[in-house]
Motif scaffolding. Sequence first.
Motif, PDB file in Angstrom:
ATOM      1  N   ARG A 278      39.670  19.676  12.650  1.00 43.91           N
ATOM      2  CA  ARG A 278      40.167  20.662  11.686  1.00 43.91           C
ATOM      3  C   ARG A 278      41.259  21.502  12.338  1.00 43.91           C
ATOM      4  O   ARG A 278      41.080  22.053  13.412  1.00 43.91           O
ATOM      5  CB  ARG A 278      39.040  21.567  11.196  1.00 43.91           C
ATOM      6  N   LEU A 279      42.359  21.578  11.641  1.00 46.96           N
ATOM      7  CA  LEU A 279      43.501  22.357  12.110  1.00 46.96           C
ATOM      8  C   LEU A 279      43.814  23.400  11.063  1.00 46.96           C
ATOM      9  O   LEU A 279      44.220  23.070   9.952  1.00 46.96           O
ATOM     10  CB  LEU A 279      44.713  21.452  12.341  1.00 46.96           C
ATOM     11  N   ARG A 280      43.586  24.638  11.416  1.00 45.38           N
ATOM     12  CA  ARG A 280      43.937  25.711  10.499  1.00 45.38           C
ATOM     13  C   ARG A 280      45.434  25.978  10.628  1.00 45.38           C
ATOM     14  O   ARG A 280      45.956  26.009  11.740  1.00 45.38           O
ATOM     15  CB  ARG A 280      43.125  26.950  10.808  1.00 45.38           C
ATOM     16  N   PRO A 281      46.155  26.127   9.515  1.00 43.38           N
ATOM     17  CA  PRO A 281      47.611  26.318   9.575  1.00 43.38           C
ATOM     18  C   PRO A 281      47.997  27.426  10.545  1.00 43.38           C
ATOM     19  O   PRO A 281      47.416  28.503  10.540  1.00 43.38           O
ATOM     20  CB  PRO A 281      47.982  26.680   8.134  1.00 43.38           C
ATOM     21  N   GLY A 282      48.976  27.118  11.422  1.00 42.45           N
ATOM     22  CA  GLY A 282      49.470  28.102  12.374  1.00 42.45           C
ATOM     23  C   GLY A 282      48.582  28.303  13.584  1.00 42.45           C
ATOM     24  O   GLY A 282      48.855  29.161  14.416  1.00 42.45           O
ATOM     25  N   LYS A 283      47.524  27.531  13.748  1.00 42.59           N
ATOM     26  CA  LYS A 283      46.584  27.732  14.853  1.00 42.59           C
ATOM     27  C   LYS A 283      46.782  26.759  16.003  1.00 42.59           C
ATOM     28  O   LYS A 283      46.060  26.817  16.979  1.00 42.59           O
ATOM     29  CB  LYS A 283      45.129  27.627  14.349  1.00 42.59           C
ATOM     30  N   LEU A 284      47.745  25.852  15.918  1.00 39.44           N
ATOM     31  CA  LEU A 284      47.967  24.891  16.988  1.00 39.44           C
ATOM     32  C   LEU A 284      48.615  25.611  18.180  1.00 39.44           C
ATOM     33  O   LEU A 284      49.636  26.270  18.023  1.00 39.44           O
ATOM     34  CB  LEU A 284      48.873  23.758  16.500  1.00 39.44           C
ATOM     35  N   PRO A 285      48.003  25.524  19.375  1.00 39.72           N
ATOM     36  CA  PRO A 285      48.606  26.169  20.545  1.00 39.72           C
ATOM     37  C   PRO A 285      50.030  25.653  20.760  1.00 39.72           C
ATOM     38  O   PRO A 285      50.331  24.497  20.486  1.00 39.72           O
ATOM     39  CB  PRO A 285      47.688  25.751  21.703  1.00 39.72           C
ATOM     40  N   LEU A 286      50.897  26.509  21.280  1.00 40.00           N
ATOM     41  CA  LEU A 286      52.298  26.150  21.456  1.00 40.00           C
ATOM     42  C   LEU A 286      52.519  25.174  22.605  1.00 40.00           C
ATOM     43  O   LEU A 286      53.523  24.490  22.663  1.00 40.00           O
ATOM     44  CB  LEU A 286      53.143  27.407  21.667  1.00 40.00           C
ATOM     45  N   GLU A 287      51.614  25.128  23.559  1.00 35.15           N
ATOM     46  CA  GLU A 287      51.775  24.225  24.698  1.00 35.15           C
ATOM     47  C   GLU A 287      50.412  23.718  25.146  1.00 35.15           C
ATOM     48  O   GLU A 287      49.375  24.188  24.687  1.00 35.15           O
ATOM     49  CB  GLU A 287      52.476  24.941  25.842  1.00 35.15           C
ATOM     50  N   CYS A 288      50.442  22.768  26.056  1.00 36.47           N
ATOM     51  CA  CYS A 288      49.196  22.199  26.576  1.00 36.47           C
ATOM     52  C   CYS A 288      48.427  23.271  27.339  1.00 36.47           C
ATOM     53  O   CYS A 288      49.001  23.970  28.181  1.00 36.47           O
ATOM     54  CB  CYS A 288      49.516  21.028  27.493  1.00 36.47           C
ATOM     55  N   PRO A 289      47.147  23.436  27.056  1.00 39.13           N
ATOM     56  CA  PRO A 289      46.358  24.405  27.807  1.00 39.13           C
ATOM     57  C   PRO A 289      46.311  24.039  29.293  1.00 39.13           C
ATOM     58  O   PRO A 289      46.495  22.878  29.659  1.00 39.13           O
ATOM     59  CB  PRO A 289      44.957  24.282  27.180  1.00 39.13           C
ATOM     60  N   LYS A 290      46.073  25.025  30.161  1.00 36.03           N
ATOM     61  CA  LYS A 290      46.009  24.762  31.602  1.00 36.03           C
ATOM     62  C   LYS A 290      44.871  23.810  31.938  1.00 36.03           C
ATOM     63  O   LYS A 290      44.988  22.974  32.818  1.00 36.03           O
ATOM     64  CB  LYS A 290      45.865  26.067  32.369  1.00 36.03           C
ATOM     65  N   THR A 291      43.738  23.949  31.272  1.00 39.67           N
ATOM     66  CA  THR A 291      42.605  23.037  31.481  1.00 39.67           C
ATOM     67  C   THR A 291      42.128  22.549  30.113  1.00 39.67           C
ATOM     68  O   THR A 291      41.134  23.033  29.588  1.00 39.67           O
ATOM     69  CB  THR A 291      41.446  23.725  32.227  1.00 39.67           C
ATOM     70  N   PRO A 292      42.856  21.592  29.512  1.00 38.51           N
ATOM     71  CA  PRO A 292      42.459  21.119  28.186  1.00 38.51           C
ATOM     72  C   PRO A 292      41.120  20.403  28.244  1.00 38.51           C
ATOM     73  O   PRO A 292      40.793  19.748  29.233  1.00 38.51           O
ATOM     74  CB  PRO A 292      43.585  20.170  27.798  1.00 38.51           C
ATOM     75  N   GLY A 293      40.352  20.557  27.181  1.00 39.32           N
ATOM     76  CA  GLY A 293      39.069  19.887  27.167  1.00 39.32           C
ATOM     77  C   GLY A 293      38.398  19.916  25.810  1.00 39.32           C
ATOM     78  O   GLY A 293      38.959  20.409  24.824  1.00 39.32           O
ATOM     79  N   ILE A 294      37.191  19.376  25.789  1.00 38.24           N
ATOM     80  CA  ILE A 294      36.379  19.323  24.578  1.00 38.24           C
ATOM     81  C   ILE A 294      35.062  20.025  24.882  1.00 38.24           C
ATOM     82  O   ILE A 294      34.295  19.559  25.729  1.00 38.24           O
ATOM     83  CB  ILE A 294      36.123  17.871  24.145  1.00 38.24           C
ATOM     84  N   SER A 295      34.823  21.145  24.224  1.00 36.61           N
ATOM     85  CA  SER A 295      33.546  21.847  24.339  1.00 36.61           C
ATOM     86  C   SER A 295      32.610  21.271  23.293  1.00 36.61           C
ATOM     87  O   SER A 295      32.966  21.199  22.124  1.00 36.61           O
ATOM     88  CB  SER A 295      33.718  23.341  24.082  1.00 36.61           C
ATOM     89  N   ILE A 296      31.419  20.860  23.725  1.00 40.70           N
ATOM     90  CA  ILE A 296      30.451  20.258  22.815  1.00 40.70           C
ATOM     91  C   ILE A 296      29.188  21.096  22.842  1.00 40.70           C
ATOM     92  O   ILE A 296      28.618  21.334  23.906  1.00 40.70           O
ATOM     93  CB  ILE A 296      30.160  18.801  23.199  1.00 40.70           C
ATOM     94  N   ILE A 297      28.772  21.562  21.685  1.00 35.53           N
ATOM     95  CA  ILE A 297      27.609  22.431  21.564  1.00 35.53           C
ATOM     96  C   ILE A 297      26.629  21.788  20.587  1.00 35.53           C
ATOM     97  O   ILE A 297      26.997  21.473  19.450  1.00 35.53           O
ATOM     98  CB  ILE A 297      28.001  23.840  21.053  1.00 35.53           C
ATOM     99  N   LEU A 298      25.394  21.569  21.027  1.00 32.77           N
ATOM    100  CA  LEU A 298      24.334  21.069  20.155  1.00 32.77           C
ATOM    101  C   LEU A 298      23.485  22.253  19.743  1.00 32.77           C
ATOM    102  O   LEU A 298      22.918  22.947  20.585  1.00 32.77           O
ATOM    103  CB  LEU A 298      23.465  20.034  20.877  1.00 32.77           C
ATOM    104  N   THR A 299      23.413  22.489  18.430  1.00 32.07           N
ATOM    105  CA  THR A 299      22.663  23.620  17.889  1.00 32.07           C
ATOM    106  C   THR A 299      21.578  23.113  16.958  1.00 32.07           C
ATOM    107  O   THR A 299      21.815  22.228  16.144  1.00 32.07           O
ATOM    108  CB  THR A 299      23.615  24.571  17.116  1.00 32.07           C
ATOM    109  N   ASP A 300      20.390  23.703  17.108  1.00 26.51           N
ATOM    110  CA  ASP A 300      19.280  23.400  16.203  1.00 26.51           C
ATOM    111  C   ASP A 300      19.565  24.123  14.894  1.00 26.51           C
ATOM    112  O   ASP A 300      19.649  25.348  14.853  1.00 26.51           O
ATOM    113  CB  ASP A 300      17.960  23.866  16.803  1.00 26.51           C
ATOM    114  N   LEU A 301      19.735  23.365  13.839  1.00 24.40           N
ATOM    115  CA  LEU A 301      20.089  23.928  12.538  1.00 24.40           C
ATOM    116  C   LEU A 301      18.969  24.797  11.954  1.00 24.40           C
ATOM    117  O   LEU A 301      19.230  25.662  11.128  1.00 24.40           O
ATOM    118  CB  LEU A 301      20.456  22.796  11.577  1.00 24.40           C
ATOM    119  N   ASN A 302      17.735  24.590  12.396  1.00 23.59           N
ATOM    120  CA  ASN A 302      16.626  25.382  11.861  1.00 23.59           C
ATOM    121  C   ASN A 302      16.691  26.846  12.279  1.00 23.59           C
ATOM    122  O   ASN A 302      16.374  27.727  11.490  1.00 23.59           O
ATOM    123  CB  ASN A 302      15.278  24.794  12.291  1.00 23.59           C
ATOM    124  N   ASP A 303      17.093  27.108  13.543  1.00 22.69           N
ATOM    125  CA  ASP A 303      17.088  28.495  14.019  1.00 22.69           C
ATOM    126  C   ASP A 303      18.437  28.949  14.585  1.00 22.69           C
ATOM    127  O   ASP A 303      18.559  30.061  15.080  1.00 22.69           O
ATOM    128  CB  ASP A 303      15.985  28.704  15.054  1.00 22.69           C
TER     129      ASP A 303
END
Length: 176
Positions: free
Chosen positions: A90-115
């Motif tokens: 998902r890309l919100r309009p105008g939210k794309l960073p202008l340059e490559c981040p210093k440490t680009p990556g993928i944060s992955i979070i597993l959340t229990d939907l019940n709580d």
Amino acid sequence: MDDSYMTDTEDIEFIRGRANQLIPPTDERTICDVVANGLIVNIYLRNPRPEEIAALSPGHPAEVGLYEYRGILVLLLNFGDIIITECPIRLRPGKLPLECPKTPGISIILTDLNDNIVRSVRFLSVRPSFWGEIYKRLTELEQMKYTMSKQKTLEEFALEVPGDKWEKAILRHKII
């Protein structure tokens, strides 16, 4: 395959055992958003099993891929064949960073939907070339000036991605 391509650690912004700071969806799903240092992926499961929680721990096998389908960039994730998921980036309009981040990556979070409690956290560092491919394609999408409602409709179409998406992925990398 270059094993040094990606590394993984825990993401320090989300803490296991605490509430996820984001508003959860009403049903099980994976949500991927562009953030300043790359991508953030929230996997929401009801009562995640111990093996699902362990699969997202650093050091366990994983595979990441990118697939473009019907004008939407889809992130493919496979954690040891225990959790296999995909989500439109998902890309919100105008939210794309202008340059490559210093440490680009993928944060992955597993959340229990019940709580809404975070059960597992992982951060995959990616080379600038991986982020560059994401950035190039997201820039093209941003230039199309999609409205949020049009993008939401396209995301719903993208959820019907074909079964051979892994074979046709733009990029595909394993983390062992």
